[in-house]
Design an enzyme around this catalytic site. Sequence first.
Site, mmCIF file in Angstrom:
data_model
loop_
_atom_site.group_PDB
_atom_site.id
_atom_site.type_symbol
_atom_site.label_atom_id
_atom_site.label_comp_id
_atom_site.label_asym_id
_atom_site.label_seq_id
_atom_site.Cartn_x
_atom_site.Cartn_y
_atom_site.Cartn_z
ATOM 1 C CG ASP A 175 11.440 -19.474 -42.185
ATOM 2 O OD1 ASP A 175 12.543 -19.907 -42.539
ATOM 3 O OD2 ASP A 175 11.313 -18.424 -41.514
ATOM 4 C CB VAL A 176 8.868 -17.058 -38.251
ATOM 5 C CG1 VAL A 176 8.739 -18.032 -37.101
ATOM 6 C CG2 VAL A 176 10.320 -16.646 -38.455
ATOM 7 C CG LEU A 177 11.339 -14.760 -42.263
ATOM 8 C CD1 LEU A 177 12.694 -14.739 -42.938
ATOM 9 C CD2 LEU A 177 10.997 -13.383 -41.696
ATOM 10 C CD GLU A 178 2.351 -15.728 -42.275
ATOM 11 O OE1 GLU A 178 1.380 -16.301 -42.814
ATOM 12 O OE2 GLU A 178 2.238 -14.802 -41.451
ATOM 13 N NE ARG A 183 22.753 -15.996 -41.359
ATOM 14 C CZ ARG A 183 22.953 -15.624 -42.609
ATOM 15 N NH1 ARG A 183 23.520 -14.466 -42.862
ATOM 16 N NH2 ARG A 183 22.595 -16.398 -43.605
ATOM 17 N NE ARG A 208 30.853 -22.417 -30.456
ATOM 18 C CZ ARG A 208 31.265 -23.640 -30.211
ATOM 19 N NH1 ARG A 208 32.075 -23.881 -29.223
ATOM 20 N NH2 ARG A 208 30.879 -24.644 -30.971
ATOM 21 C CG ASN A 258 26.832 -24.766 -37.323
ATOM 22 O OD1 ASN A 258 27.086 -25.872 -36.842
ATOM 23 N ND2 ASN A 258 27.091 -24.450 -38.583
ATOM 24 C CG HIS A 296 30.254 -29.137 -37.657
ATOM 25 N ND1 HIS A 296 30.782 -29.490 -38.872
ATOM 26 C CD2 HIS A 296 29.584 -27.971 -37.868
ATOM 27 C CE1 HIS A 296 30.439 -28.589 -39.784
ATOM 28 N NE2 HIS A 296 29.717 -27.655 -39.194
#
Length: 334
Positions: free
Chosen positions: A53-56, A100, A107, A139, A194
């Site tokens: 992840d980028v959030l260390e 998000r 979209r 998504n 989906h």
Amino acid sequence: MATLKEKLIAPVAEEEAAAPNNKITVVGVGQVGMACAISILGKSLADELALVDVLEDKLKGEMMDLQHGSLFFQTPKIVADKDYSVTAGSKIVVVTAGVRQQEGESRLNLVQRNVNVFKFIIPQIVKYSPDCTIIVVSNPVDILTYVTWKLSGLPKHRVIGSGCNLDSARFRYLMSEKLGIHPSSCHGWILGEHGDSSVAVWSGVNVAGVSLQELNPEMGTDNDSENWKEVHKLVIESAYEVIKLKGYTNWAIGLSVADLIETMLKNLSRIHPVSTMVKGMYGIENEVFLSLPCILNARGLTSVINQKLKDDEVAQLKKSADTLWDIQKDLKDL
């Protein structure tokens, strides 16, 4: 002076770092990524689990929290880093990262922002694990699976979208509640996109080989006095309902992804409704990814089942494909 470890352990073979046989990487340690991670650990599917992840700080915290539970897992190595070298040699890479949707955002704009994120992620995955199979969970999953396929250069049998595996599980659960039978004995398929435009294959719904549509010919139509159509409606609405109540969905999708991984790593050749490239099937002419019943095994997604669909079901699939293509055709930098 011998160390405590040397006094305790008498080696028989020289110590060598063995390469993992079943390494799994999860990209993104948000709610969905961590639900995937805990589901993978709970089923003892990996001999090494890597998180990226980028959030260390969050990444390190999640890694430590899982490592502290090592006594209760059969996964000897849990690692994490923002550098993708930590993912090297993965058999399966699960992508849950992405941005998000903002309030009022189209979209297309959301997808384009995710394309920009994936342009960094996907080449890194392939660089360090060129033989991996990628499962896309972010998504809108069908479009982002197409994006991943384009960016990765991998053959289509090694790029899979989690697709309708969860939608079908929700359908079978709701069916089981209505009938008082365990979901594993309630058979039914949700196919296509989906989410909102998914297709319920009423003609194939059965229990112990007994077609429910033969018992109730109006099943799935507006004329059905038992209102089975409501079950599919609830499948579509359930994600929104859970998000409204708790802010996100994570446990069921995590279990669903671990289910797909188990089928592949154990070479089970089970059939799952997952997102694959459907060009040329059911009269679909564009390169779009939709869920169809697919055989998964150690090689990835090896075959698609030719399910006999009714004309209205095929029409719904084509409509889904057109909706996705309308967005995909305008994507830049692919």
